[in-house]
Design an enzyme around this catalytic site. Sequence first.
Site, short mmCIF file in Angstrom:
data_model
loop_
_atom_site.label_atom_id
_atom_site.label_comp_id
_atom_site.label_asym_id
_atom_site.label_seq_id
_atom_site.Cartn_x
_atom_site.Cartn_y
_atom_site.Cartn_z
CG ASP A 67 -12.08 -5.43 -21.08
OD1 ASP A 67 -11.78 -6.64 -21.03
OD2 ASP A 67 -12.69 -4.92 -22.05
CG HIS A 124 -2.13 0.87 1.11
ND1 HIS A 124 -2.17 1.97 0.30
CD2 HIS A 124 -3.33 0.81 1.73
CE1 HIS A 124 -3.36 2.56 0.42
NE2 HIS A 124 -4.08 1.88 1.27
#
Length: 458
Positions: A380, A166
């Site tokens: 995608d 992170h």
Amino acid sequence: MAIAAVSHEFEVHRREPELLRPAKPTPHEFKYLSDIDDQEGFRFHLQAAFFYRNNPSRAGKDPVKTIREALAKTLVFYYPFAGRLREGPNRKLIVECNGKGIVFIEADAEATIEDFGDPIKPPFPCMEELLYHVPGTTGVLNCPMLLVQVTRLKCGGFIFAFHYNHTLSDGPGIVQFLRAVGEIARGAEAPSVLPVWERHLLSASDPPRVTHQHLEYQESASKFDNTSESVDLIDRSFYFGPKQLFTLRSLLPPGSHSAFEIMTACLWKCRTMALQLHPEEEVRFMCVINARAKFSPPILPQGYYGNGFVLPVVATTAGELCKNPVAYSLDLVKKAKAKLSKDYVRSVASYLVLNGRPHFNAARTFIVSDIKNTGIGDVDFGWGEVLYGGTAEAGSDMLPGCTYITSFTTSGGEKGTMVSLSLPAPVMERFVKELDLLLKKNQPSGGDASSKFVQSSL
């Protein structure tokens, strides 16, 4: 060699993890993280999962091979992800960009996309097998900063799961990286949005100058000892559609209230009531606010993929929050959001440097992260629309109890919001009852919002 991992739901076969390096040579250099990036509270790995159905137009194409190649090409542009973190004086984190690579795992599961429910939502069965935590990959220093597992399903669909350090990126930053992988997987030569480092933009002033109170990093003044928030947590996801939002809005006075503010105010009140704290116990609300698009001109350029958010906090007592109407918690939520300013962001960076980069205080704190606008649902890889894309759990070992809010479309096509949170089992049971009661207070005509809510959330 394939390794069989048997779960109570289905069997997963994964190959030996490999180190995946950038497709071309990259610079060997040292890059400093920002003073927002390297605070203690971000020094952990966050995980997420994306589910895709079979796409007949991709017959003969292997998602594992396609994504592996696209990742290697994308790492040429995002080469710090392939490096390792080092720690300098005053705990300052530095990326050694050495091209050692990320961890990639190829797997196959004896499952279909239907085995994950309709609709697909966290928590997921056997997540520990769909995202295998290779020993030595979840540390902060001298460890790979990204691990990806792509699991083929026997129906032709697949699951893309990962965990990442992170400190290197926040939600919008990692989504920017994943969308770049998707673009290259679909044939692009380069990402449409090129990555920008420029971490100095969120570094402390010289000398550091704190101009705001930062309750988010300070200990609570409460004298009570109640540890129920962090014991044996379970995850649940709750769907809020138009009916539920209409009902919650009707509980509030007229005004300009965003859907986020309304839901958060109601959830905070119900959560606090379910915890059954002493009336004088201090409770807090922490709002994850992305600073990227909040200012004109913006303080961060397009393509910046570091941590670009702050964590303003408001506090009250459990008694005040529980006895007052929802409008009381709504007002506090708005006050937390209103704290954001350019000067506040600079003050946070200075405070962190002057105080040893401390962890934010999560005790008795309702932490909410709204990831609806990160574009996380638009990743995608060539197989079309993601069925679910987002966090694989509410919180983590380093951040227990964080609540995530994301966009969601039901199997019937209704667009709404999914809220994922974690609580101890008995507290979760009381929370559902409190929220159900709140939703029954004022029903819209033509249906019972609460019964639909409970059935879709348990």
